[in-house]
Write a protein that holds these residues in place. Structure first.
Motif, short mmCIF file in Angstrom:
data_model
loop_
_atom_site.label_atom_id
_atom_site.label_comp_id
_atom_site.label_asym_id
_atom_site.label_seq_id
_atom_site.Cartn_x
_atom_site.Cartn_y
_atom_site.Cartn_z
N MET A 1 24.26 -52.98 15.70
CA MET A 1 24.41 -53.85 16.86
C MET A 1 23.14 -53.82 17.71
O MET A 1 22.62 -52.75 18.05
CB MET A 1 25.61 -53.40 17.70
N GLN A 2 22.62 -54.98 18.03
CA GLN A 2 21.44 -55.08 18.87
C GLN A 2 21.80 -54.81 20.33
O GLN A 2 22.92 -55.10 20.77
CB GLN A 2 20.84 -56.49 18.75
N PRO A 3 20.86 -54.25 21.11
CA PRO A 3 21.12 -54.06 22.54
C PRO A 3 21.35 -55.40 23.23
O PRO A 3 20.79 -56.42 22.83
CB PRO A 3 19.81 -53.42 23.05
N PHE A 4 22.20 -55.40 24.25
CA PHE A 4 22.45 -56.65 24.97
C PHE A 4 22.89 -56.36 26.39
O PHE A 4 23.24 -55.23 26.75
CB PHE A 4 23.52 -57.49 24.25
N VAL A 5 22.86 -57.42 27.22
CA VAL A 5 23.35 -57.36 28.60
C VAL A 5 24.40 -58.45 28.75
O VAL A 5 24.18 -59.58 28.34
CB VAL A 5 22.21 -57.59 29.62
N TYR A 6 25.53 -58.10 29.36
CA TYR A 6 26.59 -59.09 29.58
C TYR A 6 27.09 -58.97 31.00
O TYR A 6 27.51 -57.90 31.43
CB TYR A 6 27.75 -58.87 28.59
N ASN A 7 27.04 -60.07 31.75
CA ASN A 7 27.56 -60.11 33.11
C ASN A 7 28.82 -60.97 33.13
O ASN A 7 28.77 -62.16 32.85
CB ASN A 7 26.52 -60.71 34.07
N ALA A 8 29.96 -60.38 33.48
CA ALA A 8 31.21 -61.15 33.58
C ALA A 8 31.25 -61.87 34.93
O ALA A 8 30.83 -61.33 35.95
CB ALA A 8 32.40 -60.22 33.45
N LEU A 9 31.76 -63.11 34.93
CA LEU A 9 31.81 -63.89 36.16
C LEU A 9 33.17 -63.73 36.84
O LEU A 9 34.21 -63.79 36.19
CB LEU A 9 31.56 -65.38 35.84
N PRO A 10 33.17 -63.55 38.16
CA PRO A 10 34.40 -63.23 38.90
C PRO A 10 35.21 -64.45 39.34
O PRO A 10 35.33 -64.73 40.53
CB PRO A 10 33.88 -62.46 40.11
N SER A 11 35.75 -65.19 38.39
CA SER A 11 36.60 -66.33 38.74
C SER A 11 38.05 -66.04 38.38
O SER A 11 38.33 -65.35 37.40
CB SER A 11 36.14 -67.60 37.98
N ARG A 12 38.97 -66.58 39.18
CA ARG A 12 40.40 -66.49 38.86
C ARG A 12 40.77 -67.74 38.09
O ARG A 12 40.53 -68.86 38.55
CB ARG A 12 41.20 -66.40 40.16
N VAL A 13 41.35 -67.58 36.90
CA VAL A 13 41.68 -68.70 36.02
C VAL A 13 43.19 -68.76 35.83
O VAL A 13 43.82 -67.77 35.44
CB VAL A 13 40.99 -68.56 34.65
N ILE A 14 43.77 -69.92 36.11
CA ILE A 14 45.20 -70.17 35.93
C ILE A 14 45.32 -71.29 34.90
O ILE A 14 44.84 -72.40 35.13
CB ILE A 14 45.87 -70.56 37.25
N PHE A 15 45.97 -71.03 33.78
CA PHE A 15 46.03 -71.99 32.66
C PHE A 15 47.47 -72.24 32.27
O PHE A 15 48.25 -71.30 32.09
CB PHE A 15 45.25 -71.43 31.46
N GLY A 16 47.83 -73.51 32.13
CA GLY A 16 49.18 -73.83 31.68
C GLY A 16 49.53 -75.27 31.94
O GLY A 16 48.66 -76.11 32.17
N THR A 17 50.81 -75.57 31.91
CA THR A 17 51.31 -76.92 32.21
C THR A 17 52.10 -76.87 33.51
O THR A 17 52.89 -75.96 33.72
CB THR A 17 52.22 -77.42 31.07
N GLY A 18 51.83 -77.83 34.40
CA GLY A 18 52.50 -77.84 35.69
C GLY A 18 51.90 -76.90 36.71
O GLY A 18 52.50 -76.65 37.76
N THR A 19 50.73 -76.38 36.42
CA THR A 19 50.10 -75.41 37.31
C THR A 19 49.55 -76.03 38.59
O THR A 19 49.20 -75.31 39.53
CB THR A 19 48.95 -74.68 36.57
N LEU A 20 49.47 -77.37 38.64
CA LEU A 20 49.00 -78.04 39.85
C LEU A 20 49.86 -77.63 41.05
O LEU A 20 49.36 -77.56 42.18
CB LEU A 20 49.07 -79.55 39.67
N ASP A 21 51.13 -77.32 40.81
CA ASP A 21 52.04 -76.94 41.89
C ASP A 21 51.61 -75.65 42.59
O ASP A 21 52.10 -75.34 43.68
CB ASP A 21 53.47 -76.78 41.36
N GLN A 22 50.70 -74.91 41.96
CA GLN A 22 50.28 -73.63 42.53
C GLN A 22 49.14 -73.76 43.53
O GLN A 22 48.72 -72.76 44.12
CB GLN A 22 49.89 -72.66 41.41
N VAL A 23 48.63 -74.99 43.73
CA VAL A 23 47.50 -75.17 44.64
C VAL A 23 47.79 -74.66 46.04
O VAL A 23 46.97 -73.93 46.62
CB VAL A 23 47.05 -76.65 44.67
N PRO A 24 48.94 -74.99 46.65
CA PRO A 24 49.18 -74.50 48.02
C PRO A 24 49.11 -72.98 48.13
O PRO A 24 48.48 -72.44 49.05
CB PRO A 24 50.59 -75.02 48.33
#
Length: 354
Positions: A1-24
């Motif tokens: 395995m080659q050396p590498f750098v990985y930075n994870a991004l701090p976003s909250r992800v909500i995935f599904g159907t009907g999730t628009l109702d969660q906006v409020p």
């Protein structure tokens, strides 16, 4: 395995159907109560319905988001946000609306909730592109990374056929370039291949599959778009994105369609210098030649495959090549004006890559 750098991004992800109702509840979770809803003119109706859903948590709506994020539109939207005293942004739409939300956040540091209705992928990145005086420039800053992304599969069910395909291929472009980016790493490699595979399999089903299979295909396509967007957010961009920003910002060509047309030619340009990365692209597409597979996918699904179809003038190709080589940027293959001009001419004519 080659050396590498990985930075994870701090976003909250909500995935599904009907999730628009969660906006409020997501607005409240951010500690906010005065949201500004953003849309394009074409999605103003959906924006008004969202405002009704959000109720007293929304204090206004701005419906003039525009392709390529022109700075004069941002000026106007920021003025409204300041006048209303908003404390967060809710962007409902594709790349144009998401871009406007980012542009406002860049200037105001307002938190963002993004609800994508296409496969653009911008929502998953800390990258913003803006256009001023006919020049599109990009920058990377955590100030524009949305705090919350809400993926609602049901919002993509009515996405027009052409936008479905071009938006999906735009997303695939993010993953392709991630595989040969300077900051490439094994985590993003896996995500890129997953995103390419998901979209490439889903798009034909969405367009031509049986009705009972479309919902699952839409779900897979939206998942793939998230994966590809995350790749773009984690690593840098190369030739493909540079050319598309030049063509979009200077010649006002439509964003997703331009990405669709340029991608196979950019892959062919870089293939001899990024053999391992392009082999991963080909494998994800289930093909031997990655450039030809992307070209055939676009053409086979009936979307534009030449710059000529978008109204690009042949005499402007020289200017586009000049702009593309002006500022150096990382790319596997050397950036040579004559080779770039040939790439643009092939893309203009709609030639199948060799």
């Amino acid at each position: 395995m080659q050396p590498f750098v990985y930075n994870a991004l701090p976003s909250r992800v909500i995935f599904g159907t009907g999730t628009l109702d969660q906006v409020p509840q997501e607005i409240k979770r951010l500690g906010c109560s005065k949201a500004l809803i953003l849309t394009t003119p074409q999605q103003a109706k959906e924006g008004k319905e969202l405002k009704k859903l959000v109720g007293d948590l929304a204090v206004g709506i701005y419906t003039n988001a525009t392709m390529h994020t022109p700075t004069n539109i941002t000026d106007d939207a920021v003025g409204l946000a300041q006048k209303l005293g908003v404390d967060c942004l809710v962007a409902l739409g594709g790349g144009s609306t998401i871009g406007l939300g980012k542009a406002i956040a860049l200037r105001t540091d307002l938190p963002q909730i993004v609800i994508p209705t296409s496969y653009a992928g911008s929502e998953a990145t800390p990258i913003i592109g803006q256009t001023q005086d006919g020049q599109k420039t990009t920058q990377k800053t955590m100030k524009v990374l949305p705090e919350v992304i809400i993926y609602d599969i049901s919002l993509t069910l009515t996405l027009p056929t052409q936008m479905t395909v071009t938006s999906g291929l735009n997303a695939i472009a993010h993953a392709v370039e991630a595989l040969y980016a300077q900051e490439a790493n094994p985590i993003i490699d896996l995500l890129a291949q997953e995103g390419i595979k998901s979209l490439a399999k889903a798009l034909p089903v969405v367009i031509r599959g049986k009705e009972q299979d479309v919902l699952q295909a839409r779900s897979d396509a939206l998942y793939g778009a998230w994966a590809c967007g995350t790749c773009l957010g984690a690593v840098g961009m190369s030739l493909h994105h540079k050319l598309c920003h030049t063509l979009g910002g200077t010649f006002n060509l439509p964003h997703a369609e331009t990405h669709t047309i340029i991608l196979p030619h950019a892959i062919a340009y870089n293939a001899p210098y990024a053999k391992s990365a392009i082999a991963k692209v080909a494998s994800s597409l289930g093909a031997e030649n990655a450039a030809q597979a992307v070209y055939d996918l676009a053409k086979g699904l009936g979307v534009p495959y030449s710059l000529k179809e978008l109204g690009m003038k042949e005499e402007d190709l020289e200017k586009a090549a000049d702009i593309a080589v002006k500022s150096p940027y990382p790319n596997p293959a050397p950036l040579e004006r004559e080779r770039l001009l040939k790439l643009l001419r092939d893309a203009w004519a709609g030639n199948r890559p060799e």
